[in-house]
Design a protein around this motif. Structure first.
Motif, PDB file in Angstrom:
ATOM      1  N   LEU A  66     -36.165 -20.722 -17.856  1.00  0.00           N
ATOM      2  CA  LEU A  66     -36.489 -19.372 -18.244  1.00  0.00           C
ATOM      3  C   LEU A  66     -37.930 -19.504 -19.123  1.00  0.00           C
ATOM      4  CD1 LEU A  66     -33.304 -17.851 -19.862  1.00  0.00           C
ATOM      5  CD2 LEU A  66     -34.544 -17.091 -17.705  1.00  0.00           C
ATOM      6  N   ALA A  67     -38.112 -20.695 -19.623  1.00  0.00           N
ATOM      7  CA  ALA A  67     -39.493 -21.073 -20.460  1.00  0.00           C
ATOM      8  C   ALA A  67     -40.755 -20.941 -19.403  1.00  0.00           C
ATOM      9  CB  ALA A  67     -39.609 -22.477 -20.738  1.00  0.00           C
ATOM     10  N   HIS A  68     -40.574 -20.843 -18.006  1.00  0.00           N
ATOM     11  CA  HIS A  68     -41.558 -20.769 -17.017  1.00  0.00           C
ATOM     12  C   HIS A  68     -41.897 -19.388 -16.539  1.00  0.00           C
ATOM     13  CE1 HIS A  68     -41.801 -25.263 -16.977  1.00  0.00           C
ATOM     14  NE2 HIS A  68     -40.453 -25.042 -16.793  1.00  0.00           N
ATOM     15  N   LEU A  69     -40.592 -18.295 -16.966  1.00  0.00           N
ATOM     16  CA  LEU A  69     -41.098 -17.150 -16.554  1.00  0.00           C
ATOM     17  C   LEU A  69     -42.523 -16.591 -16.759  1.00  0.00           C
ATOM     18  CD1 LEU A  69     -37.650 -15.245 -17.739  1.00  0.00           C
ATOM     19  CD2 LEU A  69     -38.480 -15.786 -15.438  1.00  0.00           C
ATOM     20  N   GLU A  70     -42.854 -15.883 -16.135  1.00  0.00           N
ATOM     21  CA  GLU A  70     -44.189 -15.188 -16.164  1.00  0.00           C
ATOM     22  C   GLU A  70     -44.151 -13.797 -16.558  1.00  0.00           C
ATOM     23  OE1 GLU A  70     -48.405 -14.155 -13.716  1.00  0.00           O
ATOM     24  OE2 GLU A  70     -46.894 -15.535 -12.836  1.00  0.00           O
ATOM     25  N   ILE A  71     -44.594 -13.513 -17.799  1.00  0.00           N
ATOM     26  CA  ILE A  71     -44.539 -12.147 -17.982  1.00  0.00           C
ATOM     27  C   ILE A  71     -45.475 -11.175 -17.429  1.00  0.00           C
ATOM     28  CG2 ILE A  71     -44.380 -10.793 -20.359  1.00  0.00           C
ATOM     29  CD1 ILE A  71     -43.690 -13.093 -21.826  1.00  0.00           C
ATOM     30  N   LEU A 128     -37.762 -11.616 -13.678  1.00  0.00           N
ATOM     31  CA  LEU A 128     -36.387 -12.514 -13.353  1.00  0.00           C
ATOM     32  C   LEU A 128     -36.088 -12.389 -11.719  1.00  0.00           C
ATOM     33  CD1 LEU A 128     -33.746 -11.449 -15.935  1.00  0.00           C
ATOM     34  CD2 LEU A 128     -34.968 -13.491 -15.950  1.00  0.00           C
ATOM     35  N   ARG A 129     -36.319 -11.374 -11.053  1.00  0.00           N
ATOM     36  CA  ARG A 129     -36.274 -11.246  -9.738  1.00  0.00           C
ATOM     37  C   ARG A 129     -37.189 -12.268  -8.978  1.00  0.00           C
ATOM     38  NH1 ARG A 129     -37.793  -6.493  -9.334  1.00  0.00           N
ATOM     39  NH2 ARG A 129     -35.999  -5.397  -9.548  1.00  0.00           N
ATOM     40  N   ASP A 130     -38.399 -12.235  -9.491  1.00  0.00           N
ATOM     41  CA  ASP A 130     -39.525 -12.987  -8.941  1.00  0.00           C
ATOM     42  C   ASP A 130     -39.158 -14.565  -8.937  1.00  0.00           C
ATOM     43  OD1 ASP A 130     -41.020 -10.990  -7.966  1.00  0.00           O
ATOM     44  OD2 ASP A 130     -42.583 -10.874  -9.770  1.00  0.00           O
ATOM     45  N   ALA A 131     -38.404 -15.111 -10.201  1.00  0.00           N
ATOM     46  CA  ALA A 131     -38.034 -16.258 -10.461  1.00  0.00           C
ATOM     47  C   ALA A 131     -37.093 -16.674  -9.544  1.00  0.00           C
ATOM     48  CB  ALA A 131     -37.708 -16.526 -11.856  1.00  0.00           C
ATOM     49  N   ILE A 132     -35.938 -15.657  -9.289  1.00  0.00           N
ATOM     50  CA  ILE A 132     -34.965 -15.982  -8.482  1.00  0.00           C
ATOM     51  C   ILE A 132     -35.299 -16.126  -7.095  1.00  0.00           C
ATOM     52  CG2 ILE A 132     -32.596 -14.995  -7.453  1.00  0.00           C
ATOM     53  CD1 ILE A 132     -32.369 -13.800 -10.304  1.00  0.00           C
ATOM     54  N   GLN A 183     -37.102 -20.550  -8.718  1.00  0.00           N
ATOM     55  CA  GLN A 183     -37.306 -21.396 -10.229  1.00  0.00           C
ATOM     56  C   GLN A 183     -35.997 -21.200 -10.790  1.00  0.00           C
ATOM     57  OE1 GLN A 183     -40.559 -19.138 -12.059  1.00  0.00           O
ATOM     58  NE2 GLN A 183     -41.906 -19.552 -10.385  1.00  0.00           N
ATOM     59  N   LEU A 184     -35.263 -19.965 -10.472  1.00  0.00           N
ATOM     60  CA  LEU A 184     -33.795 -20.008 -11.332  1.00  0.00           C
ATOM     61  C   LEU A 184     -32.716 -20.053 -10.197  1.00  0.00           C
ATOM     62  CD1 LEU A 184     -34.515 -16.737 -13.581  1.00  0.00           C
ATOM     63  CD2 LEU A 184     -34.328 -19.187 -14.060  1.00  0.00           C
ATOM     64  N   PRO A 185     -32.135 -21.306  -9.878  1.00  0.00           N
ATOM     65  CA  PRO A 185     -31.255 -21.599  -9.144  1.00  0.00           C
ATOM     66  C   PRO A 185     -29.918 -20.964  -9.083  1.00  0.00           C
ATOM     67  CG  PRO A 185     -31.374 -23.302 -10.497  1.00  0.00           C
ATOM     68  CD  PRO A 185     -32.262 -22.399 -10.882  1.00  0.00           C
ATOM     69  N   THR A 186     -29.243 -20.779  -8.100  1.00  0.00           N
ATOM     70  CA  THR A 186     -27.945 -20.447  -8.014  1.00  0.00           C
ATOM     71  C   THR A 186     -26.926 -20.864  -9.014  1.00  0.00           C
ATOM     72  OG1 THR A 186     -27.880 -19.731  -5.499  1.00  0.00           O
ATOM     73  CG2 THR A 186     -25.958 -19.881  -6.554  1.00  0.00           C
ATOM     74  N   GLY A 187     -26.236 -19.998  -9.994  1.00  0.00           N
ATOM     75  CA  GLY A 187     -25.345 -20.493 -10.952  1.00  0.00           C
ATOM     76  C   GLY A 187     -26.003 -20.805 -12.297  1.00  0.00           C
ATOM     77  N   GLU A 188     -27.270 -20.729 -12.070  1.00  0.00           N
ATOM     78  CA  GLU A 188     -28.234 -20.690 -13.676  1.00  0.00           C
ATOM     79  C   GLU A 188     -27.720 -19.640 -14.689  1.00  0.00           C
ATOM     80  OE1 GLU A 188     -30.652 -22.274 -16.324  1.00  0.00           O
ATOM     81  OE2 GLU A 188     -30.387 -23.009 -14.211  1.00  0.00           O
ATOM     82  N   VAL A 189     -27.408 -20.084 -15.919  1.00  0.00           N
ATOM     83  CA  VAL A 189     -26.733 -19.074 -16.716  1.00  0.00           C
ATOM     84  C   VAL A 189     -28.070 -18.278 -17.391  1.00  0.00           C
ATOM     85  CG1 VAL A 189     -25.486 -18.735 -18.923  1.00  0.00           C
ATOM     86  CG2 VAL A 189     -24.835 -20.247 -17.496  1.00  0.00           C
ATOM     87  N   LEU A 190     -28.122 -17.020 -17.580  1.00  0.00           N
ATOM     88  CA  LEU A 190     -29.153 -16.180 -17.905  1.00  0.00           C
ATOM     89  C   LEU A 190     -28.690 -15.689 -19.152  1.00  0.00           C
ATOM     90  CD1 LEU A 190     -29.818 -14.265 -14.640  1.00  0.00           C
ATOM     91  CD2 LEU A 190     -31.118 -16.362 -15.259  1.00  0.00           C
ATOM     92  N   ARG A 191     -29.148 -16.559 -20.321  1.00  0.00           N
ATOM     93  CA  ARG A 191     -28.704 -15.938 -21.686  1.00  0.00           C
ATOM     94  C   ARG A 191     -29.541 -14.883 -22.236  1.00  0.00           C
ATOM     95  NH1 ARG A 191     -28.272 -21.622 -20.906  1.00  0.00           N
ATOM     96  NH2 ARG A 191     -26.144 -22.338 -21.360  1.00  0.00           N
ATOM     97  N   GLN A 192     -28.873 -13.696 -22.590  1.00  0.00           N
ATOM     98  CA  GLN A 192     -29.515 -12.769 -23.049  1.00  0.00           C
ATOM     99  C   GLN A 192     -30.372 -13.045 -24.208  1.00  0.00           C
ATOM    100  OE1 GLN A 192     -27.529  -9.220 -22.977  1.00  0.00           O
ATOM    101  NE2 GLN A 192     -25.878  -9.826 -21.616  1.00  0.00           N
ATOM    102  N   ASP A 193     -30.071 -13.622 -25.350  1.00  0.00           N
ATOM    103  CA  ASP A 193     -30.866 -13.856 -26.364  1.00  0.00           C
ATOM    104  C   ASP A 193     -31.880 -14.636 -26.024  1.00  0.00           C
ATOM    105  OD1 ASP A 193     -29.386 -16.330 -25.601  1.00  0.00           O
ATOM    106  OD2 ASP A 193     -28.709 -16.796 -27.859  1.00  0.00           O
ATOM    107  N   GLU A 194     -31.818 -15.639 -25.030  1.00  0.00           N
ATOM    108  CA  GLU A 194     -33.311 -16.449 -24.839  1.00  0.00           C
ATOM    109  C   GLU A 194     -34.393 -15.494 -24.284  1.00  0.00           C
ATOM    110  OE1 GLU A 194     -34.355 -20.441 -22.112  1.00  0.00           O
ATOM    111  OE2 GLU A 194     -32.110 -19.857 -22.617  1.00  0.00           O
ATOM    112  N   ILE A 195     -33.732 -14.616 -23.217  1.00  0.00           N
ATOM    113  CA  ILE A 195     -34.688 -13.685 -22.569  1.00  0.00           C
ATOM    114  C   ILE A 195     -35.193 -12.948 -23.433  1.00  0.00           C
ATOM    115  CG2 ILE A 195     -34.831 -11.988 -20.613  1.00  0.00           C
ATOM    116  CD1 ILE A 195     -32.400 -13.397 -19.372  1.00  0.00           C
ATOM    117  N   ALA A 196     -34.462 -12.352 -24.178  1.00  0.00           N
ATOM    118  CA  ALA A 196     -34.825 -11.169 -25.273  1.00  0.00           C
ATOM    119  C   ALA A 196     -36.011 -11.810 -26.019  1.00  0.00           C
ATOM    120  CB  ALA A 196     -33.615 -10.969 -26.124  1.00  0.00           C
ATOM    121  N   GLY A 243     -27.413  -7.418  -6.145  1.00  0.00           N
ATOM    122  CA  GLY A 243     -26.927  -8.860  -5.690  1.00  0.00           C
ATOM    123  C   GLY A 243     -27.671 -10.161  -6.003  1.00  0.00           C
ATOM    124  N   LEU A 244     -28.456 -10.069  -6.974  1.00  0.00           N
ATOM    125  CA  LEU A 244     -29.092 -11.227  -7.327  1.00  0.00           C
ATOM    126  C   LEU A 244     -28.566 -11.855  -8.618  1.00  0.00           C
ATOM    127  CD1 LEU A 244     -32.864 -10.123  -6.953  1.00  0.00           C
ATOM    128  CD2 LEU A 244     -31.481 -11.677  -5.587  1.00  0.00           C
TER     129      LEU A 244
END
Length: 232
Positions: free
Chosen positions: A5-10, A26-30, A34-47, A68-69
């Motif tokens: 998530l540190a590499h997400l481009e805002i 997130l859609r672009d990263a998936i 950059q975000l592989p299948t099974g990667e946990v998307l922690r809401q606090d980290e994204i926020a 479906g992503l």
């Protein structure tokens, strides 16, 4: 270890709502892997990454779940969803039907400008050594051909289907060598020629066959990848 998530481009365009921006990033990263299948998307980290509360994060994740992503797993929260070969094959089958329809509608009315643009994208696709760009160039080629169908809802549905399988397509293209590209380029050239002749039947038939063939190749790649111990 640094979180993906540190590499997400805002997004720089702030006209979008916060949930729109987060969903887009997130859609672009998936899609780009950059975000592989099974990667946990922690809401606090994204926020924290987007400097927002968890409310728009939850809204964005729910939207991606509908696409479906993303899926919600018990005791894990939101995770990047994966697709089985059977699911991918079904998505590609639906894509083949929709893209054939778009091709048939657009071929009889395609403008010279869109033909020229598609021809330029095809040349760029064939000349680019950057496999990371092949997926987007492929979309640009096809979407340019379909533009004159004048069916925005149809094209939006096709784009949504692209996004569902694009990460797998990019993985396949990354393994494709320059010597294996001529078949794809021949198919693209034949489709372009049908559009140039304003032949809707040929454009539709060639497009449908092209997408179905891509689906079969993709499933074969995934099955081989899993057989050799890989994962998606």
């Amino acid at each position: 270890m640094t979180s993906p998530l540190a590499h997400l481009e805002i997004p720089r365009i702030l006209r979008l709502s916060a949930s729109d921006q987060i969903a887009e990033a997130l859609r672009d990263a998936i899609v780009e892997g950059q975000l592989p299948t099974g990667e946990v998307l922690r809401q606090d980290e994204i926020a924290a990454r987007f400097h927002v509360s968890k409310i728009p994060v939850r809204e964005a994740l729910k939207r991606l779940e509908a696409e479906g992503l993303v899926s919600f797993a018990k005791n894990r929260g939101a995770v990047v969803a994966g697709l089985s070969p059977a699911e991918i094959l079904e998505y590609m089958d639906i894509r083949a039907m929709l893209e054939a329809r778009a091709a048939g509608l657009a071929a009889v009315r395609i403008s010279d400008e869109h033909l020229a643009e598609a021809r330029a994208r095809l040349a760029e696709f064939g000349a680019s050594p950057n496999t990371g760009r092949w997926g987007e160039l492929n979309w640009q080629f096809h979407s340019t051909l379909y533009a004159d169908a004048d069916r925005p809802i149809l094209l939006a549905e096709i784009r949504a289907l692209y996004d569902k399988v694009e990460r797998y397509v990019r993985a396949l293209l990354a393994m494709t060598t320059q010597t294996e590209m001529p078949k794809t380029q021949r198919e693209h050239a034949a489709i372009l020629d049908a559009f140039a002749r304003r032949d809707p039947d040929a454009a539709a038939a060639l497009t449908r066959a092209h997408v179905l063939d891509a689906g079969a190749s993709l499933v074969q790649y995934l099955n081989d990848h899993r057989h050799h111990g890989g994962n998606t």
